[in-house]
Motif scaffolding. Structure first.
Motif, short mmCIF file in Angstrom:
data_model
loop_
_atom_site.label_atom_id
_atom_site.label_comp_id
_atom_site.label_asym_id
_atom_site.label_seq_id
_atom_site.Cartn_x
_atom_site.Cartn_y
_atom_site.Cartn_z
N ASP A 109 27.40 39.28 39.91
CA ASP A 109 26.46 40.28 39.44
C ASP A 109 25.71 40.43 40.54
O ASP A 109 25.60 42.30 40.86
CB ASP A 109 25.65 39.71 38.05
N ALA A 110 25.25 39.70 41.61
CA ALA A 110 24.04 40.56 42.28
C ALA A 110 24.87 40.73 43.20
O ALA A 110 24.44 41.82 43.79
CB ALA A 110 23.18 38.84 42.58
N TYR A 111 25.88 40.28 43.71
CA TYR A 111 26.73 40.99 45.34
C TYR A 111 27.52 42.12 44.10
O TYR A 111 27.58 43.63 44.92
CB TYR A 111 28.12 39.81 44.96
N SER A 112 27.57 42.66 43.16
CA SER A 112 28.08 43.97 42.83
C SER A 112 26.92 44.38 42.93
O SER A 112 26.94 45.84 43.13
CB SER A 112 28.05 44.08 41.04
N ARG A 125 31.00 49.23 50.57
CA ARG A 125 30.87 47.83 50.10
C ARG A 125 32.34 47.55 48.97
O ARG A 125 31.84 48.46 48.06
CB ARG A 125 30.15 46.80 50.13
N ALA A 126 32.68 46.23 48.50
CA ALA A 126 33.01 45.92 47.13
C ALA A 126 33.93 44.84 47.22
O ALA A 126 33.37 43.75 48.04
CB ALA A 126 34.50 46.68 47.24
N VAL A 127 33.00 44.67 46.11
CA VAL A 127 33.10 43.12 45.36
C VAL A 127 34.50 42.45 45.18
O VAL A 127 35.33 43.10 44.10
CB VAL A 127 32.07 42.59 44.34
N GLN A 186 32.02 39.68 48.56
CA GLN A 186 31.41 41.15 49.22
C GLN A 186 31.59 41.59 50.54
O GLN A 186 31.41 40.95 51.48
CB GLN A 186 29.89 41.16 48.94
N VAL A 187 32.53 42.51 50.06
CA VAL A 187 32.92 43.15 51.41
C VAL A 187 32.47 44.76 52.14
O VAL A 187 32.81 44.85 51.14
CB VAL A 187 34.72 43.02 51.65
N GLN A 246 27.72 35.10 54.37
CA GLN A 246 26.47 34.36 53.49
C GLN A 246 27.42 33.49 53.10
O GLN A 246 27.95 34.47 52.35
CB GLN A 246 25.61 35.02 53.79
N MET A 247 27.23 32.26 52.91
CA MET A 247 27.82 31.70 51.32
C MET A 247 26.87 31.50 50.53
O MET A 247 25.58 30.30 50.94
CB MET A 247 28.76 30.52 52.59
N ASP A 248 27.19 31.44 49.40
CA ASP A 248 26.27 30.23 48.29
C ASP A 248 27.36 29.46 47.37
O ASP A 248 29.08 29.64 46.70
CB ASP A 248 26.40 31.27 47.21
N ILE A 249 27.12 28.08 48.08
CA ILE A 249 28.53 27.59 47.10
C ILE A 249 28.21 26.61 46.09
O ILE A 249 26.79 25.64 46.29
CB ILE A 249 28.55 26.50 48.34
#
Lengths: 902, 298
Positions: free
Chosen positions: A567-570, A586-588, A769-770, A840-843
Motif C-alpha cells: 500500500d505504501a509503495y503504491s 513509477r509503478a509497483v 517499486q520501480v 531500499q529493502m524491507d524484509i
C-alpha cells in the motif's frame, strides 16, 4: 634493483619485475593472502583493493614499481583478532561478512572513507564502495556496517548472531584454497576447446611436455577408472578422448601441470589439438528442429517431466480471461567472487585429498574414487573457507581433475580457473523458453494452467536431468488450480553446460508464472495481492502437483505481512507520477512463489556430538559453508540444544574423513535436515553428560545444569564436576563420548507411499517499486519489500542477509545479467549489480513453524530469489504499460517495448 | 625484467624515452598499462613513471583557462572545488570512470591516450574543446583533443616517444554551463552504452556557443557540429534542445554491440540523452547569469 616499501607498518623488499602487479607480490612473495583476486587482474571486481599512502587502489592494476618508498596497508594491517579495528567490528556486527571474499577490499575502501570522512552520508558510502562486487549480501548489510562503524552505539550489538568464522575473514587469516601454502606445490592449467562443437581428431602433447617447468600433460588415456561422473552428469567426459566430440567452448581436452602457474599457462599453447568443426547451435528451438545436427541424447533431448490432472479443456473453457504468452530467460553466471579453485595432495594417511568449496564432500569423494578406480576410503574431500557458490561449486569436474593429477604425481597440485575460464567452462543457469496459458473466471478464480518449458542444458547434462521436475513443480505456485497440464524438457545445445544454480530450475519457471498471473490480474482489473490471497492453496487441498503439500503453509501470513508495504509503495508511486513531467514513471509489481525445499535422497540424516577428552563439546556434521553461514547456524543450533554458550561448541564440518555423510546439500535443506540431526545429537549428548554427572554427584539429572565448563547442581553451584572429569568418567565406565543424532523422516513418509520428492514447501511474496525513464528505457528498482515464511528464525542477521542477497541477485537477472557463450569474458561484460543499483529493502521474516523439524525451521536460502525477478518485471511492465516477457530488461528491451517494436 | 624509471623532470623523461627508442612506455596510473602488458598488447623494456615530476599533479585554475597536469587522478578532478561548482560535466565524467579506487590511480591524460570511442574523459574533453600539451624530442606543442584520435583505441600521441604533460581548456568569459549524461548497463565498472557532454555559452538571452560531444557513436569520440551550429542564436529551452537532439541523432552513426546495445537503441535513446545534457548545461549557465546579474546589481 629491489623495490623497498612499507607494508602494514613493516619494511618489505621485493626483487619482482616492477611491471608485475602489487597483488602478486603481496600474495605470492609476502604471504599476505588476505588480499583477494577475483578477476584476471583487470580491475573488474575490487577484491584486491589495498591502501597506498592511505588511498584505496586496486592492487591488480598497481605496478609494484609504483609503490617504491611508499606505504601499503592490507587487511592484515587493519587489526588482528585481539584488537580489531572498529570497521572490522562493525562488519561482523552488521552481518556484512558472508563468504568473505569481497570483504578485504570492502574493508579497505570503508577504512579510507572513514579516515577521510568520519561522518559519511549514504551517498559518500555508495561512492566509496562503488565498483566492489559482492554477490552474497546484496550490499545492504555492508552499508549498515559502514554506518555502524561511523557512529557506533554505546553498546555493540550482543553478538548472538555473530558469524563463527567472521574474525578470520575480516583479518585476512581465513585460508581459502588459493591461500593455502604447501611445499613442492605444482600448478595446473587446462587445455579447452575453442569450438562450440567439433570432433577431436588428434592431440599431441610431446612438445608441451618438453617446455621449461612442465611436469606432465594428461589426456583421457591417463584416466585409470571411469572417464566421467555419470551419476551426476550423463555422457560428460573428464577429458574428451581423441575421436569424440567436444560439445562446447571450454570443454576440457588436456591437463597440464607445471612448476609455476605462468609456466603452465605458457606451455598450454604447445599442446597441438586438431579438430573437425561441426555445426553448432545455442538455441533450444534449433536443437529440436527435425534435421538438427545431433549433439547428445535422443534427438538432443535429455529428460522430460509432466504434471497432468483435471479436465484441462473444460477448465480452460470456463475461463473468462486467458493469458497465453512465451516468456524467455537468459543464461546466467553465478558470479561468486572466488574463482573455481581446488587443491589436492596426499594426506598423512596417503589418501588422495582434495580441498575445494563444494556442496557434498562425500559425493565428490565418490566421483573422484570412480575416476581413479579407487575405493572411497582412499579419497578424502575437505571443505575450506569458500568464496561463494550459489550452486556453482557442485560441479565435480575440478575435483576429479585435481584428483587425477595428484593420483599420478603424488605431489600437491592446485588448479585455479581464470575468470575467463570460469565464464567459458563452469556451469551456468539454464535459460528457459516457457509457453504458458492460464485462465481465470470473471470473479478471479484460477481455472487452468497449461505450459511447455524448454530448458537449455547446454552441452552437458551436469544435473540438467533433474531440471524438468523442479521447473514444472515451481511453476504451479501456492495456488489452487482446477486443471494442470505442464511439461518441461531439458534440451542439449552447444552453449556452456548449465548446472546447479540457487533455486535450481525454479526461478525461471516462477518468472513465467508470476508474470502471466500479473497479466491476468490486469485484464481482470483486480488487485494483485487480493487475487493471490483469493487463489491461495489451503492446507490439505489438492495442490498443483495433484496431491496436498505436507508442511505448514505460510503464504497467507506472508501476503498479509506484505500488504502495508504494498500500500505504501503504491501510494508513493502514485504521488511521484502526479509530480513527474511524464518522462519518468513509477509503478509497483508483486509476485509470489512456492519453493520445494529439502530435496529428497536420504530422509535419514546423521550428526555426532562428542564430549572430547579435554572437555570440549564437538559437533560433527556435513553442512558445507560456502558463505551462507552453516558453520554459524549449526553452532547456534548445537549450543541451544546443549544449553551452553556458542563459544563452548566446536564444529567439525564437511570433511569426508571425519564427519558422517549428510547427503547432497541443495534445495535449502541444511538447516532443516542437518540442523535437525545436530540438534538431536546435541540433546543426546547433553542427556548422557547429565546422566553420568548425576552418578558422580549423586543428584538427579533433572536437578543438574550443563554449563560450558561442567555440570552443577541447581541451586548449589558448589556441587560441581568439570567436563574433563566427566569425560574421564565416560572412559572409565566404558561409555562412548560420541553420540549420534538422527533426523529421520522416512517413517513419516514411508517408501512406496511418498512422491519422488517430499512435498515440503516454503512460500513468500515480494513487491517492487520501480522507476522507468520512458524516453531511454532505463529502469531502476527503488524499493523492494519481501515477506517469507521461514518456519523459525535461527539467526536473524543471517536470514535477513540471505533475503537481501537473493533480492539483489534477482534484480541482476531482471535488469542486467546475461551470459553469451563465447562472448562473455569477465565481469566487464557480465553485469553483476553494483552497490548503486540496489533498492531500499524491507524484509519481513514470517514464522509458521514446520510440522516436521524439531526446531520448526524450513529452508530459506533460495526461495527469496524466486519472486524478486517477476516482481520487478511486473513493476516495469505496469510502469510502461506494455508487457515485458524477455529478461534481462535492458534499457534496449524496455525502450523497444515502449516503442512497440517486437 | 622491466626497468622502472621515476624521472624528476620532463626532459629527463624524454631522455629515457629517447634512449629506449620505442621500447619504453609512459605510465601514470597504470590502470590501462598493466592489463595491456599482461595481454601482450605492449611489452616495454622500461616503464617511465611521470607521476613524480614536480607540477604534473597540479590543477591550475587561471583566469582564462584550467590546466590539469598529467598525473592528476580522476579522483582529484572530481574533488576539486572549482570544477565542482563550475565544470560539473568534467566532475561527473571523472566520477564515471571505472570505480572510486580506479579513479584514485587513473588520469585524464592517460584516458585520452587510450582513445577509446566511449572514454568518458575523452568525450568531456572534446566538449570542453580541450587541448593536450605534448612534449617530444622536437619540443612542446598544443594538440586539440579533436585531433588526438586516430581511430578506435588509437591516438596520435605515441606514449613510447611522447609525453602528454597536461590537459588544458578555456574558461569562457560569458556565462556558461556544462552537462553530462550517461547510459550504461549498470552504474559503474562498465563502458557506457552512450555518453554525452555539453557546453553552452549564453549572451543576451541566446546561445552564442554550443558544444555537444558523444560516445560511442563513431569510431572516435564525436562532436555533433550540425546540432551545435543550429543552437547558435537560439534561445535556450526545450524547443531548441529537442531540435538539436534530433539533429544529433541524424549525424550520429553508432555501431551495434551485443554486450551493450544495438545501433537502433543508441539512435533511439540519443535524443533524450542530449536533451538532458543540454538542459543541465543551460540551467547551470542561467545560474551563472543570475549570479552575475545579482553581483552587478548588489
Amino acid at each position: 634493483m629491489p623495490i623497498s616499501f612499507t607494508v602494514n607498518h613493516r619494511p618489505a623488499t621485493t626483487a619482482a619485475d616492477p611491471a608485475v602487479p602489487l597483488l602478486r607480490v603481496l600474495r605470492e612473495e609476502l604471504g599476505l593472502t588476505g588480499t583477494k583476486q577475483g578477476c584476471d587482474e583487470e580491475g573488474e571486481c575490487g577484491a584486491c583493493t589495498v591502501l597506498l599512502d592511505g588511498q584505496p587502489v586496486r592492487a591488480c592494476l598497481t605496478a609494484v614499481g609504483k609503490v617504491a618508498g611508499r606505504t601499503v596497508l592490507t587487511v592484515e594491517g587493519l587489526g588482528g583478532a585481539d584488537h580489531l579495528d572498529s570497521v572490522q567490528e562493525a562488519f561482523i556486527a552488521a552481518g556484512a561478512v558472508q563468504c568473505g571474499y569481497c570483504t578485504p577490499g570492502m574493508l579497505m575502501a570503508a577504512k579510507a572513507l572513514l579516515d577521510r570522512e568520519p561522518n559519511p552520508s549514504e551517498i559518500d558510502i555508495l561512492d566509496a564502495l562503488d565498483g566492489h562486487l559482492c554477490r552474497c549480501t546484496g550490499y545492504a548489510s555492508i552499508i549498515r556496517a559502514v554506518k555502524l562503524a561511523a557512529a557506533p552505539p554505546p553498546t555493540i550489538p550482543s553478538g548472538a548472531d555473530r558469524r563463527a568464522d567472521s574474525v578470520d575473514k575480516v583479518t585476512g587469516r581465513a585460508r581459502y584454497v588459493e591461500d593455502i601454502p604447501m611445499p613442492a606445490m605444482l600448478y595446473a592449467a587446462v587445455l579447452r576447446s575453442p569450438h562450440p562443437h567439433a570432433r577431436l581428431l588428434t592431440l599431441t602433447t610431446d612438445r608441451a611436455a618438453q617446455m621449461p617447468g612442465v611436469v606432465r600433460v594428461f589426456t583421457a588415456a591417463d584416466i585409470p577408472g571411469i572417464n566421467g561422473f555419470p551419476s551426476y552428469s550423463q555422457e560428460e567426459p573428464v577429458l574428451t578422448p581423441v575421436g569424440q566430440t567436444v560439445r562446447m567452448i571450454g570443454a576440457p581436452v588436456a591437463l597440464l601441470v607445471a612448476q609455476t602457474p605462468q609456466a603452465a599457462a605458457a606451455a598450454l599453447k604447445n599442446i597441438e589439438a586438431n579438430y573437425e568443426v561441426l555445426p553448432h547451435t545455442y538455441e533450444v528451438d534449433e536443437a529440436l528442429d527435425t534435421g538438427a545436427y545431433p549433439i547428445a541424447g535422443t534427438k538432443n533431448i535429455l529428460t522430460t517431466f509432466q504434471v497432468r490432472h483435471g479436465d484441462i479443456d473444460s477448465a480452460m473453457g470456463s475461463a473468462a480471461e486467458v493469458v497465453a504468452a512465451r516468456y524467455e530467460t537468459a543464461y546466467l553466471a553465478h558470479g561468486a567472487i572466488e574463482r573455481e579453485a581446488v587443491l589436492g595432495y596426499l594426506d598423512d594417511e596417503s589418501r588422495i585429498t582434495v580441498i575445494g568449496g563444494n556442496h557434498e564432500p562425500h559425493n565428490q569423494q565418490g566421483y573422484i574414487a570412480d575416476v581413479l578406480g579407487l575405493q572411497r576410503e582412499q579419497v578424502r574431500v575437505i571443505q575450506p573457507p569458500t568464496g561463494g557458490s550459489f550452486g556453482s561449486r557442485q560441479d565435480p569436474w575440478p575435483f576429479v581433475a585435481v584428483g587425477l593429477m595428484v593420483y599420478h604425481l603424488r605431489q600437491p597440485v592446485r588448479l585455479v580457473y581464470t575468470r575467463r575460464e570460469s565464464f567459458d567452462a563452469a556451469p551456468k543457469r539454464h535459460p528457459y523458453k516457457t509457453d504458458i496459458r492460464i485462465g481465470a473466471t470473471r470473479d478471479g478464480r484460477l481455472t487452468a494452467i497449461q505450459e511447455n518449458i524448454l530448458a537449455n542444458t547446454g552441452a552437458y547434462d551436469s544435473g540438467g536431468q533433474f531440471i524438468p521436475n523442479f521447473a514444472v513443480t515451481a511453476s504451479g505456485g501456492p495456488y489452487r488450480w482446477q486443471a494442470v497440464d505442464a511439461t518441461a524438457t531439458t534440451v542439449y545445445t552447444n552453449g556452456c553446460k548449465a548446472g546447479q544454480f540457487r533455486g535450481f530450475g525454479t526461478s525461471q519457471a516462477v518468472f513465467a508464472t508470476e508474470c502471466a498471473l500479473d497479466e491476468l490480474v490486469q485484464r481482470l482489473r483486480m488487485d494483485p495481492l487480493e487475487f493471490r490471497l483469493q487463489n491461495r492453496l489451503l492446507q490439505g487441498e489438492r495442490s498443483f502437483l495433484g496431491y496436498p503439500v505436507a508442511d505448514s503453509l505460510g503464504f497467507e501470513q506472508a501476503l498479509e505481512a506484505l500488504r502495508p508495504h504494498y500500500d505504501a509503495y503504491s501510494a508513493e508511486a502514485k504521488a511521484f507520477n502526479e509530480e513527474s513531467d511524464g518522462s519518468m514513471r513509477r509503478a509497483v509489481g508483486l509476485a509470489g512463489m512456492w519453493y520445494r525445499f529439502g530435496k529428497s535422497g536420504t530422509l535419514r540424516v546423521e550428526a555426532y556430538a562428542e564430549l572430547a577428552r579435554d572437555g570440549g563439546l564437538v559437533i560433527y556434521c556435513s553442512a558445507p559453508d560456502y558463505g551462507q553461514g552453516t558453520n554459524t547456524s549449526m553452532n547456534q543450533i548445537a549450543a541451544a540444544a546443549l544449553g551452553v554458550p556458542r563459544e563452548n561448541v566446536t564444529l567439525v564440518n564437511a570433511d569426508s574423513a571425519r564427519v558422517p555423510d549428510s547427503g547432497i546439500q541443495g534445495a535449502s535443506r541444511a538447516t532443516f535436515f542437518v540442523g535437525g540431526a545436530v540438534s538431536l545429537a546435541a540433546e543426546n549428548l547433553k542427556n548422557a553428560i547429565l546422566g553420568v554427572a548425576a552418578e558422580m554427584l549423586d543428584v538427579a539429572p533433572d536437578q543438574l545444569q550443563l554449563t560450558g565448563a561442567g555440570v552443577t547442581a541447581t541451586g548449589d553451584p558448589t556441587r560441581l564436576v568439570t567436563l574433563v572429569e566427566i569425560a574421564r568418567e565416560f572412559d572409565r565406565i566404558g561409555k562412548s563420548r560420541r553420540l549420534a543424532g538422527v533426523f529421520d523422516l522416512s517413517d513419516r513418509f514411508p517408501a512406496g507411499m511418498r512422491p519422488e520428492y517430499l512435498p515440503l514447501f516454503v512460500t513468500g511474496a515480494q513487491v517492487a517499486q520501480v522507476q522507468v525513464d520512458l524516453r531511454t528505457g532505463e529502469a531502476r528498482v527503488v524499493r523492494v519489500a519481501a515477506a517469507h515464511d521461514v518456519g523459525r528464525v535461527v539467526n536473524r542477521t543471517d536470514a535477513r542477509g540471505q533475503v537481501e542477497g537473493a533480492i539483489v541477485m534477482g534484480l541482476g537477472a531482471a535488469l542486467m545479467e546475461e551470459y553469451l557463450p563465447g562472448e562473455t569474458t569477465g565481469f566487464r561484460n557480465y553485469y553483476l549489480p553494483t552497490i548503486k543499483a540496489i533498492p531500499q529493502m524491507d524484509i519481513v521474516l514470517v514464522e509458521v513453524p514446520s510440522i516436521f523439524s524439531p526446531l520448526g525451521v524450513k529452508g530459506l536460502g533460495e526461495a527469496p530469489l524466486l519472486p524478486a525477478t517477476p516482481a520487478i518485471i511486473n513493476g516495469i511492465s505496469r510502469a510502461i504499460g506494455v508487457r515485458l516477457r524477455t529478461i534481462p530488461a535492458t534499457p534496449e528491451r524496455v525502450l523497444a517495448a515502449i516503442l512497440g517494436k517486437p | 625484467m622491466t626497468t622502472y624509471c621515476v624521472p624528476g623532470s620532463i626532459s629527463e623523461a624524454l631522455e629515457i624515452l629517447g634512449r629506449y627508442d620505442g621500447d619504453a612506455l609512459i605510465i601514470a596510473g597504470g590502470t590501462d598499462v598493466l592489463p595491456d602488458i599482461r595481454k601482450g598488447k605492449r611489452s616495454p623494456r622500461c616503464l617511465v613513471d611521470i607521476t613524480h615530476i614536480p607540477g604534473l599533479d597540479q590543477i591550475t585554475v587561471a583566469r582564462e583557462y584550467v590546466e590539469v597536469g598529467a598525473a592528476v587522478t580522476f579522483s582529484a578532478l572530481a574533488q576539486h572545488p572549482y570544477l565542482q561548482s563550475h565544470v560539473q560535466a568534467l566532475v561527473d565524467a571523472a566520477a564515471a570512470v571505472g570505480s572510486a579506487d580506479i579513479q584514485n590511480a587513473a588520469t585524464w591524460a592517460g584516458n585520452l591516450v587510450q582513445a577509446l570511442p566511449a572514454a568518458d574523459g575523452a568525450v568531456v574533453a572534446l566538449a570542453l574543446e580541450a587541448q593536450v600539451l605534448v612534449h617530444d624530442k622536437d619540443g612542446m606543442r598544443g594538440l586539440p583533443v579533436a585531433r588526438l584520435f586516430a581511430g578506435p583505441g588509437r591516438s596520435f600521441v605515441d606514449p613510447t616517444r611522447q609525453i602528454i604533460t597536461a590537459v588544458r581548456f578555456r574558461i569562457p568569459e560569458r556565462p556558461w554551463g556544462t552537462g553530462w549524461r550517461r547510459i550504461g548497463r549498470r552504474d559503474s565498472l562498465v563502458l557506457p552504452i552512450l555518453n554525452c557532454a555539453t557546453v553552452l555559452e549564453l549572451a543576451g538571452g541566446h546561445i552564442i556557443r554550443a558544444a555537444i560531444a558523444l560516445g560511442p557513436v563513431a569510431p572516435t569520440p564525436f562532436r555533433a557540429t550540425a546540432a551545435e551550429e543550429f543552437l547558435i542564436g537560439q534561445p535556450p529551452g526545450d524547443e531548441a534542445f529537442a531540435e538539436a537532439a534530433r539533429l544529433v541523432q541524424r549525424e550520429s552513426n553508432p555501431r551495434s554491440s551485443r554486450a551493450r546495445a544495438s545501433r537502433e537503441y543508441r539512435l533511439a535513446a540519443l535524443p533524450a540523452l542530449v536533451l538532458d545534457a543540454l538542459t543541465l548545461a543551460s540551467r547551470r549557465a542561467q545560474e551563472k547569469l543570475e549570479l552575475q546579474r545579482r553581483e552587478r546589481t548588489g
